[in-house]
Design a protein around this motif. Structure first.
Motif, PDB file in Angstrom:
ATOM      1  N   ALA A   1       0.965  -1.131  -0.158  1.00  0.00           N
ATOM      2  CA  ALA A   1       0.000   0.100  -0.071  1.00  0.00           C
ATOM      3  C   ALA A   1       0.797   1.256   0.051  1.00  0.00           C
ATOM      4  O   ALA A   1       0.701   2.208  -0.831  1.00  0.00           O
ATOM      5  CB  ALA A   1      -0.656  -0.019   1.121  1.00  0.00           C
ATOM      6  N   LYS A   2       2.005   1.038   0.842  1.00  0.00           N
ATOM      7  CA  LYS A   2       2.986   2.498   0.876  1.00  0.00           C
ATOM      8  C   LYS A   2       3.446   2.679  -0.517  1.00  0.00           C
ATOM      9  O   LYS A   2       3.724   3.960  -1.025  1.00  0.00           O
ATOM     10  CB  LYS A   2       3.928   2.305   1.768  1.00  0.00           C
ATOM     11  N   LEU A   3       3.755   1.489  -1.422  1.00  0.00           N
ATOM     12  CA  LEU A   3       4.387   1.465  -2.725  1.00  0.00           C
ATOM     13  C   LEU A   3       3.293   1.937  -3.542  1.00  0.00           C
ATOM     14  O   LEU A   3       3.671   2.780  -4.449  1.00  0.00           O
ATOM     15  CB  LEU A   3       5.138   0.118  -2.942  1.00  0.00           C
ATOM     16  N   ALA A   4       2.227   1.642  -3.514  1.00  0.00           N
ATOM     17  CA  ALA A   4       1.097   2.110  -4.466  1.00  0.00           C
ATOM     18  C   ALA A   4       0.903   3.749  -4.224  1.00  0.00           C
ATOM     19  O   ALA A   4       0.518   4.142  -5.476  1.00  0.00           O
ATOM     20  CB  ALA A   4      -0.238   1.243  -4.210  1.00  0.00           C
ATOM     21  N   ALA A   5       1.247   4.214  -3.225  1.00  0.00           N
ATOM     22  CA  ALA A   5       1.043   5.743  -2.983  1.00  0.00           C
ATOM     23  C   ALA A   5       2.115   6.539  -3.427  1.00  0.00           C
ATOM     24  O   ALA A   5       2.275   7.759  -3.533  1.00  0.00           O
ATOM     25  CB  ALA A   5       0.757   5.975  -1.609  1.00  0.00           C
ATOM     26  N   ALA A   6       3.194   5.730  -4.060  1.00  0.00           N
ATOM     27  CA  ALA A   6       4.533   6.356  -4.178  1.00  0.00           C
ATOM     28  C   ALA A   6       4.312   6.990  -5.660  1.00  0.00           C
ATOM     29  O   ALA A   6       3.637   6.506  -6.399  1.00  0.00           O
ATOM     30  CB  ALA A   6       5.804   5.409  -4.158  1.00  0.00           C
TER      31      ALA A   6
END
Length: 182
Positions: free
Chosen positions: A134-139
């Motif tokens: 999820a953090k990577l998806a927001a990057a």
């Protein structure tokens, strides 16, 4: 037995364009893998289910999207950990490759949620993996980078690959194991 080789990024992109979809190929593959990892069925009409659009045509047997489904399902189920992400090759720019990886993660989250993967009791590692995806998806991709950034991207790709396998294990393989015990 189905082939475990993914179709090329360009062939998947061409079929997506032919179907007039606005989803990039890496995001489409991420959505498919999230769907499958969360327990969604490997069926030919998967784009309609994963993109939540019943009007979408079912990919033709043997088409790039059909081969993408078959290869992805086979790779996720294979115990040899040969699962691959559909991403641009190393010749593409760092921005293009990292952007595609972040697209893949966004697609994975959507597909995983739609499949019901969130209703399964995940392991502690599975919960952490999902949070990291999820953090990577927001990057957002950076425009350029150096060799250190290139190495970091390779490590992140490997992490995402293993995280997807872990989540598939929590949601699908663990459920199959429980069924065999009963």
């Amino acid at each position: 037995m189905a082939t475990t080789d993914l179709p090329s990024l360009s062939s998947v992109d061409a079929e997506i364009r032919q179907l007039a979809l606005a989803t990039p190929p890496s995001e489409m593959h991420g959505a498919l893998c999230g769907w499958l990892a969360g327990g969604g069925a490997s069926v030919r009409q998967w784009p309609a289910q994963v993109l939540v659009d019943d009007a979408l045509a079912t990919p033709a047997e043997g088409s790039a999207l059909d081969r993408l489904r078959l290869a992805s399902a086979a790779q996720l189920a294979d115990r040899s950990f040969n699962f691959e992400l559909l991403l641009p090759d190393s010749e593409a720019s760092l921005a293009e490759r990292s952007g595609a990886l972040f697209d893949w993660c966004r697609g994975f989250l959507g597909g995983f949620g739609l499949s019901g993967g969130g209703r399964v009791q995940l392991s502690e590692e599975g919960n952490e993996a999902l949070a990291d995806i999820a953090k990577l998806a927001a990057a957002r991709p950076q425009d350029d980078g150096d060799e250190e950034d290139e190495a970091a991207l390779v490590e992140i790709e490997e992490f995402v690959r293993v995280a997807a396998l872990l989540l598939h294990g929590d949601c699908v393989l663990a459920a199959q194991h429980r069924q065999r015990l009963n």
